[in-house]
Design a protein around this motif. Structure first.
Motif, short mmCIF file in Angstrom:
data_model
loop_
_atom_site.label_atom_id
_atom_site.label_comp_id
_atom_site.label_asym_id
_atom_site.label_seq_id
_atom_site.Cartn_x
_atom_site.Cartn_y
_atom_site.Cartn_z
N LEU A 10 0.69 -1.10 0.15
CA LEU A 10 -0.15 0.15 0.44
C LEU A 10 1.14 0.83 -0.03
CD1 LEU A 10 -2.80 1.33 0.56
CD2 LEU A 10 -2.20 0.73 3.11
N GLN A 12 0.51 5.21 -0.70
CA GLN A 12 -0.08 6.88 -1.08
C GLN A 12 0.54 7.36 -2.40
OE1 GLN A 12 1.15 9.88 2.36
NE2 GLN A 12 -1.22 8.85 3.48
N ALA A 13 -0.58 7.88 -2.93
CA ALA A 13 -0.30 8.81 -4.31
C ALA A 13 0.58 9.88 -4.31
CB ALA A 13 -2.01 9.81 -4.70
N PRO A 87 -3.30 6.86 -8.04
CA PRO A 87 -4.62 5.49 -7.62
C PRO A 87 -4.50 4.87 -9.27
CG PRO A 87 -5.04 7.41 -6.85
CD PRO A 87 -4.02 7.71 -7.97
N THR A 90 -3.13 1.69 -9.06
CA THR A 90 -3.52 0.29 -8.86
C THR A 90 -4.26 -1.19 -9.22
OG1 THR A 90 -4.07 1.72 -6.63
CG2 THR A 90 -5.12 -0.62 -7.19
N THR A 122 -1.54 -1.03 -4.28
CA THR A 122 -2.52 -0.54 -4.20
C THR A 122 -2.32 1.40 -3.71
OG1 THR A 122 -3.78 -2.51 -3.26
CG2 THR A 122 -4.56 -0.64 -2.28
N VAL A 123 -2.59 1.81 -4.96
CA VAL A 123 -2.29 3.24 -4.06
C VAL A 123 -3.19 3.74 -3.66
CG1 VAL A 123 -1.49 5.34 -5.57
CG2 VAL A 123 -1.05 2.76 -6.25
N SER A 124 -3.52 4.54 -2.75
CA SER A 124 -4.39 5.17 -2.11
C SER A 124 -4.61 6.61 -2.39
CB SER A 124 -4.76 5.23 -0.43
OG SER A 124 -3.00 6.06 0.52
N SER A 125 -5.88 7.46 -2.91
CA SER A 125 -5.15 8.63 -3.11
C SER A 125 -6.17 9.39 -1.54
CB SER A 125 -6.83 9.17 -3.86
OG SER A 125 -8.43 8.76 -3.16
#
Length: 125
Positions: A10, A12-13, A87, A90, A122-125
């Protein structure tokens, strides 16, 4: 040759992540090696590749300038450095290898007979 992909997780963007694809078995240096990715509900798509000969690299337009593929033949490992992640990056990321693929077919997953297991990014916004 057998492939083992790792490095997903995981992030972050805007962040970075490096994936590794370790090979075992035969000499790795004569193989074309590629990274593909597959998001849920979508087809597997080309990300980046090394041709069989020389040091030429190829990238999908969507990752050009953000991702970099590199290889260490002594370690039998290919890396995918991913920067400025979005994101939409992902996906499950797969490495693949072929001793016979021609340059014009590098971007097609059907050109590769040897695949590693996926590693999820997984890239979180």
């Amino acid at each position: 040759v057998q492939l083992q992909a790792s490095g997903g997780g995981l992030v972050q963007a805007g962040g970075s992540r490096r994936l590794s694809c370790a090979a075992s078995g035969r000499t790795f240096s004569n193989y074309a090696v590629a990274w593909f990715r597959q998001a849920p509900g979508k087809e597997r798509e080309f990300v980046a590749a090394f041709a069989r000969t020389g040091s030429a690299t190829y990238y999908a337009d969507s990752v050009k300038g953000r991702f970099a593929i590199s290889r260490d033949n002594a370690k039998k490992t290919v890396y995918l450095q991913m920067n400025s992640l979005k994101p939409e990056d992902t996906a499950d990321y797969y490495c693949a290898a072929s001793a016979s693929v021609i340059t014009s077919s590098l971007r097609s997953p059907r050109s590769y007979a040897t695949w590693g297991q996926g590693t999820l990014v997984t890239v979180s916004s």
